[in-house]
Design an enzyme around this catalytic site. Sequence first.
Site, PDB file in Angstrom:
ATOM      1  N   LYS A  54      12.630  -9.895  12.877  1.00 13.65           N
ATOM      2  CA  LYS A  54      12.622 -10.334  11.483  1.00 13.65           C
ATOM      3  C   LYS A  54      11.743  -9.418  10.639  1.00 13.65           C
ATOM      4  O   LYS A  54      12.113  -9.036   9.514  1.00 13.65           O
ATOM      5  CB  LYS A  54      12.123 -11.778  11.403  1.00 13.65           C
TER       6      LYS A  54
ATOM      7  N   GLY B 122       6.916   2.555  16.578  1.00 15.74           N
ATOM      8  CA  GLY B 122       6.550   2.394  15.174  1.00 15.74           C
ATOM      9  C   GLY B 122       7.751   2.668  14.299  1.00 15.74           C
ATOM     10  O   GLY B 122       8.566   3.541  14.587  1.00 15.74           O
TER      11      GLY B 122
ATOM     12  N   GLU C 139       7.514   4.116   8.896  1.00 19.78           N
ATOM     13  CA  GLU C 139       7.710   5.377   8.185  1.00 19.78           C
ATOM     14  C   GLU C 139       9.142   5.891   8.313  1.00 19.78           C
ATOM     15  O   GLU C 139       9.750   6.331   7.338  1.00 19.78           O
ATOM     16  CB  GLU C 139       6.743   6.439   8.718  1.00 19.78           C
TER      17      GLU C 139
ATOM     18  N   ARG D 181      10.795  -0.329  21.472  1.00 17.54           N
ATOM     19  CA  ARG D 181      10.848  -1.783  21.582  1.00 17.54           C
ATOM     20  C   ARG D 181      10.538  -2.419  20.236  1.00 17.54           C
ATOM     21  O   ARG D 181       9.584  -2.031  19.559  1.00 17.54           O
ATOM     22  CB  ARG D 181       9.842  -2.242  22.626  1.00 17.54           C
ATOM     23  N   ILE D 182      11.316  -3.409  19.866  1.00 18.45           N
ATOM     24  CA  ILE D 182      11.116  -4.127  18.607  1.00 18.45           C
ATOM     25  C   ILE D 182      10.372  -5.420  18.906  1.00 18.45           C
ATOM     26  O   ILE D 182      10.897  -6.318  19.567  1.00 18.45           O
ATOM     27  CB  ILE D 182      12.456  -4.401  17.907  1.00 18.45           C
TER      28      ILE D 182
ATOM     29  N   GLY E  90       0.809  -1.215   0.000  1.00 20.76           N
ATOM     30  CA  GLY E  90       0.000   0.000   0.000  1.00 20.76           C
ATOM     31  C   GLY E  90       0.840   1.261   0.000  1.00 20.76           C
ATOM     32  O   GLY E  90       0.650   2.154  -0.804  1.00 20.76           O
ATOM     33  N   PHE E  91       1.762   1.351   0.974  1.00 22.43           N
ATOM     34  CA  PHE E  91       2.670   2.506   1.121  1.00 22.43           C
ATOM     35  C   PHE E  91       1.906   3.808   1.320  1.00 22.43           C
ATOM     36  O   PHE E  91       2.449   4.883   1.115  1.00 22.43           O
ATOM     37  CB  PHE E  91       3.608   2.617  -0.086  1.00 22.43           C
TER      38      PHE E  91
END
Length: 731
Positions: free
Chosen positions: A626, A695, A698, A621-622, A232-233
């Site tokens: 992956k 997040g 972006e 936090r990730i 989508g982007f």
Amino acid sequence: MSPQPQAAVGAPLSRVDGRLKVTGKALYAAEHDIDGAVHAVIVDASIARGRITSIDTRDAEKHPGVLRVISHRNAPELPYRDNSGSNNPPGRRLRVFQDDRVLFHGQPVAVVVATTLEAAQHGAGLVKVEYDAEKPSTDLHEAEPGKPTAYARGDADAGLRDAAVRLDLTYQLARNHHNPMEPHATIARWDGDRLTVWDKTQWVMGTRDEIAAVFDLPADAVRVVSPFVGGGFGSGLRCWPHTIVAAVAARETKRPVKLVLGRRQMYFGTGFRPSYAYRLRLGSDRRGRLTAATHEIDAETSSYETFTEGVMAPGQMLYSMPHVSQTYRQVPLDVNTPIWMRGPGFASASFVIESAMDELAHRLGVDPIELRRRNEPSEDEAKNLPFSTRRLRECYTVGAREFGWDRRNPRPRATRDGDWLIGLGMAAGVYDPGRFPAQARARLHADGTAVVEAATTDMGPGTYTSQTQVAADALGLTMRTVTFRLGDSLYPQTGPHGGSSTMASVGSAVVDACDRVRRQAIELAVEDEESPLHGVPADEVVVRNGRLHVRGNPARGETYRSLLARHDRSHLEARGDYAGPPTPQRESYNAYNATFAEVAVDATLGLVRVRRMLGVYDAGRIISPKLAESQAIGGIVGGIGTALLEHTVTDHRDGRIVNANLADYLVPVNADVPEVRAIYLDGEDNAGNALGVKGLGEVVQVGVAAAIGNAVFNATGRRVRELPITAEALL
């Protein structure tokens, strides 16, 4: 309640929906098998401004298989009631088939519905449309801008007059199109006064609300289904005209209608990253401390809607300076409406600001990283708020070490590899991640499995997987025993799937729902005299692999299955909520990066080749390393396209997009991207959500084009202030 053990979150897990995708079992918008569906093809306007004087549909209507040709002459009048809560920008809206006005090249002027796609395509070619054409205004540099949006602190003009070093720079940024693999498509089916739409969308709730507004229906009379999105982007962040056309065609023919945009139609049927003309004046003292800046920004929008994005924000807070002045003007043109594209606003502004910082560093003879360090703010000077976390200095340090920045020769055109000029460049990046109210529903079944639902979507970042990880840990289950469902407006409401908002917003709602279910189970157990956990303080009970037990004493406990069976409960269920960011805002909440690039430029031909890139990210936090790696690769590849390849070309005589195809609109391929590496700094940001995430979808594209442009300057000594950077600009 004690924190749960974290087994899934943080693990580099493969996508839970990966097998469905590689085996072709994942159903995208146009692939749903709806009984009795017929096909529709849009007839596009061949002028950019004017009126339709006649439409001859006789040949099309005679063609075998054609059921109906609909235009403004015979379409139903639609209410288009106001819907300020929808996902459409403010303005008049494009009212499809409601009058004879043409507002942009490619506007839908008719639709042909037929029993087969081939009949609909041929029928569309038989429709003859005549126009009273007017001269269109499609050139950003020749049109009259609208009223500006302004920002100011201090006295920028005085600060520039007093600055020891001044730059006055003008940049041109080309329009970019999203070009996802999956074209936009809609299947619409009416059941009486109720409408179901299978649509490619990044916001099922916004699309539902917009459709309801157009047809003046109650929101619950419209259902939008979108389980898989093939990229989508940002292109799916609003309801586009073709979705309304499909619904109109379905109502008029009383048949389900499938409408798929062709690749050419994607260039005017959906939005784009707008082109910019951007003048930046920058002042500093002789040590490189920034004193003042003025930003004059012109951006294209359509004549019938006003589109804006966050292009002003980086210039207000990325660096410390006392005097800032900005004007941002939308320039109404006879084009379709732009829409957000990855890193919206911030990616465009970063090319300007970070290119100028590199130019200032060269003028002063200061290392570009050192210049940025000297201008690091202690707080957000635009909002007068402390940063929740801001680890740009660490991004610089880690990136410089891992990329080998100390091997960079600061003298342009000094490093060669045969016929190739070699250059290194870097740029900083910032993005303000979105946070929207969200809800989720979790149900724990008696067999120890769970289903979690939310009306978000997944355009590719791995929402199915990351939300399953969050839910599994919150419930104390394994990944294989949790199913996450999304992409249906019947599920609990969520905001748009964009703006780096999904994990913070939907993830927080999922955690809340799952925590509530887990607490229900724990309370049931500790109050049950037959349970091994009877009388244990609820805060001392955790759940792992579907088994409740005392923290530190795994032997004392029981499974969800045994607990629910003993109580004759088929399930436990709860709804979770996330209210959105705190009001008033107490901290400035952003994600950051430092991006590094090495390029090679053919000294004779001016061809630019990216050799390697590194991004270092402060993104909280990730959840899934992956998936995060994939996000970084995708963002960097997109940035390479913006920097070197992507450029929508308009013929200003008639508004036609000249390169509306993937042969002439160039995007990066594997050969353009040899080595990409991403590093995510460890840490959490708990300012605005329960997960500690910021997040990252972006921010990974912000700064990429600037890093490449700065590397090109280091290689060639040629400063290019226009995107994309072409061979012609370097000869």
